[in-house]
Design an enzyme around this catalytic site. Sequence first.
Site, mmCIF file in Angstrom:
data_model
loop_
_atom_site.group_PDB
_atom_site.id
_atom_site.type_symbol
_atom_site.label_atom_id
_atom_site.label_comp_id
_atom_site.label_asym_id
_atom_site.label_seq_id
_atom_site.Cartn_x
_atom_site.Cartn_y
_atom_site.Cartn_z
ATOM 1 N N SER A 112 0.733 -0.831 -0.157
ATOM 2 C CA SER A 112 -0.174 -0.141 0.163
ATOM 3 C C SER A 112 0.714 1.197 -0.041
ATOM 4 O O SER A 112 1.576 1.382 -0.796
ATOM 5 C CB SER A 112 -1.464 -0.191 0.368
ATOM 6 O OG SER A 112 -1.845 1.369 1.228
ATOM 7 N N HIS A 113 0.776 2.562 1.147
ATOM 8 C CA HIS A 113 1.087 3.515 1.325
ATOM 9 C C HIS A 113 2.724 3.722 1.828
ATOM 10 O O HIS A 113 3.328 4.544 1.780
ATOM 11 C CB HIS A 113 0.772 4.031 1.914
ATOM 12 C CG HIS A 113 0.189 3.436 3.319
ATOM 13 N ND1 HIS A 113 -0.291 2.669 3.796
ATOM 14 C CD2 HIS A 113 0.423 3.950 4.617
ATOM 15 C CE1 HIS A 113 -0.467 2.508 4.834
ATOM 16 N NE2 HIS A 113 0.128 3.157 5.358
ATOM 17 N N ASP A 276 -2.013 6.652 -3.556
ATOM 18 C CA ASP A 276 -0.661 7.121 -3.232
ATOM 19 C C ASP A 276 -0.056 5.169 -3.799
ATOM 20 O O ASP A 276 -0.496 5.023 -4.955
ATOM 21 C CB ASP A 276 -1.173 5.719 -1.679
ATOM 22 C CG ASP A 276 -2.224 4.194 -1.367
ATOM 23 O OD1 ASP A 276 -2.904 4.351 -2.580
ATOM 24 O OD2 ASP A 276 -2.084 3.750 -0.504
ATOM 25 N N ASP A 278 -0.808 2.514 -3.730
ATOM 26 C CA ASP A 278 -1.335 0.852 -4.729
ATOM 27 C C ASP A 278 -2.240 1.849 -5.483
ATOM 28 O O ASP A 278 -3.691 1.161 -5.677
ATOM 29 C CB ASP A 278 -1.079 -0.634 -3.660
ATOM 30 C CG ASP A 278 -2.213 0.058 -2.833
ATOM 31 O OD1 ASP A 278 -2.520 1.256 -2.425
ATOM 32 O OD2 ASP A 278 -3.463 -0.569 -2.118
ATOM 33 N N ASP A 280 -4.962 3.372 -3.934
ATOM 34 C CA ASP A 280 -6.545 2.837 -2.887
ATOM 35 C C ASP A 280 -6.601 3.630 -1.827
ATOM 36 O O ASP A 280 -7.789 4.270 -1.483
ATOM 37 C CB ASP A 280 -6.618 1.264 -2.170
ATOM 38 C CG ASP A 280 -5.623 1.223 -0.940
ATOM 39 O OD1 ASP A 280 -5.138 2.240 -1.040
ATOM 40 O OD2 ASP A 280 -5.672 0.136 -0.735
ATOM 41 N N ARG A 281 -5.961 5.079 -2.361
ATOM 42 C CA ARG A 281 -6.212 6.037 -1.054
ATOM 43 C C ARG A 281 -5.965 7.178 -2.040
ATOM 44 O O ARG A 281 -5.401 7.280 -2.446
ATOM 45 C CB ARG A 281 -4.735 6.303 -0.075
ATOM 46 C CG ARG A 281 -4.907 4.983 0.960
ATOM 47 C CD ARG A 281 -3.786 4.698 1.981
ATOM 48 N NE ARG A 281 -4.193 3.941 3.184
ATOM 49 C CZ ARG A 281 -3.360 3.382 3.823
ATOM 50 N NH1 ARG A 281 -2.974 4.551 5.106
ATOM 51 N NH2 ARG A 281 -3.460 2.331 5.160
ATOM 52 N N LYS A 375 -11.181 0.714 -1.165
ATOM 53 C CA LYS A 375 -10.932 1.927 -0.956
ATOM 54 C C LYS A 375 -10.666 2.372 -2.458
ATOM 55 O O LYS A 375 -9.565 1.288 -2.821
ATOM 56 C CB LYS A 375 -10.812 2.336 -0.515
ATOM 57 C CG LYS A 375 -9.037 1.874 0.533
ATOM 58 C CD LYS A 375 -8.778 2.295 1.403
ATOM 59 C CE LYS A 375 -6.763 1.945 1.537
ATOM 60 N NZ LYS A 375 -7.463 0.798 2.839
#
Length: 542
Positions: A112-113, A276, A278, A280-281, A375
């Site tokens: 992710s982030h 971010d 991947d 999703d943010r 998300k």
Amino acid sequence: MIKTVSTTPYSDQKPGTSGLRKKVPVFQQENYAENFIQSIFDSLEDFAGQTLVIGGDGRYYNREVIQIAIKMAAANGFGQVLVGRGGILSTPAASNVIRKHKAFGGIILSASHNPGGPTEDFGIKYNIGNGGPAPEKITDAIFARSKVIDTYKIADAADINIDIEGTHTIEGTKITVIDPVADYAELMEELFDFAAIRAMFAGGFRVVFDAMSAVTGPYAKEILENRLGAPKGSVLNFMPLPDFGGHHPDPNLVHARALYEAMMADDAPDFGAASDGDGDRNLIIGRGIFVTPSDSLAMLAANAHLAPGYSKGLSGIARSMPTSGAADRVAEKLGIGMYETPTGWKFFGNLLDADKVTICGEESAGTGSNHVREKDGLWAVLLWLNVLAVRKESVLDIVREHWAAYGRNYYSRHDYEEVDSAAANGLIADLRARLADLPGKTFGGLTVEKADDFAYHDPIDKSVSEHQGIRILFAGGSRIVFRLSGTGTSGATLRVYIERFEPDAARHDIETQTALADLIAIADEIADIKGRTGRDAPSVIT
């Protein structure tokens, strides 16, 4: 040829809120990734001949593990594997591919982030057939299997060329390399009024989107510049890089500081956003104003009907427990359901599948809807652009009008990163032991009305998730929440969430940390943060 390889289990493969995340050198240990992937397959049933989706955020070690996962999927009997070209699939795009192609599930390679690189973070998570993260019953089974696994299956085959779209075969399994952007872009065109957004851009509206050298770059470039006509150069850092160009790809005011400063300048663009690692943010900034994720959720929910995909209204709204209560008042005004869940997008899946909710959000910059089961950073950006195109007002005007109508939730998250795990766990354990004694006590002039350890009772499958965060609720609507994050890879991250509701519009222009100063002091007093962690200040304030 299919090989059965003997292996020894690792004891540390317990998935967190979003899969298994460790440093790259951990995943590079002998059979480490193979063990976890085989544990996923061993925890599933009836997938023979089915389709598996594989992709990731392009971070370091992504390509190597994709080749392993492809060969293991073939050896374990999947009928087809869909893999994003270049190994790329944003997390929301992967969810969409799973749903659109009716796949059995998907393996998403991402942390992710978190930062990427040879000594930084890597991750593997499994998503089920609805496109969402595996629920706890599956992740618990994966962890149990990982502790006793003694063999894994893998095809003895050459690597697939994942840089060119096309079809290959390994042990009877069809491997198809797909365009990672096309399905997702098509879905966005169905949900949003591209003509209205295109006209807004043509009229001189300026947008800047920082992809942070991460996976959203190709998606934002195609949609914002190619399909919507934003000027070339509107999408910054659009090439996904294994180390994210040295960036920490977390779209917050610390790691996207340059974007924030550009949006606060006198000659700022009309709208700024980032996503971010991947995809999703999201980070949303208007000219002269940062929109907190909690406020963004509430404002998008209040205005979603302006987009074609949501013109019939919302069935309900869901938010994670630490997210501010701003969306609650929108749900109340709309007369729809409001659901409070633990942190982790997987908890929204049942509500979305049962059509109890349409839009969901988390304070950690995650917002999404029933279009996928993750998300979705770029989705949130496009919905904001759709709202701006229809209302023909600035972000600042929309925010101020929303606060005037619903009140303002002053809200901040203080992260203490890489805290000694024993110290962090001790802090939470001590709070938990004192919960019964806190109601009725006064701190800094505020009286504790309720204190609990949040437990979620899923209204759909009746499952219960306990110990999801310590809540201290004060008379008048203020609250403090303490929880340990499951997204880090070393030490513990203590998150402290501080919130005050202010209904008086005359008091809506106070600087956030000033407005929350007494609650910040109370949080330290109640939990003895300095004494227990040795930290004088948070690592990150958002």
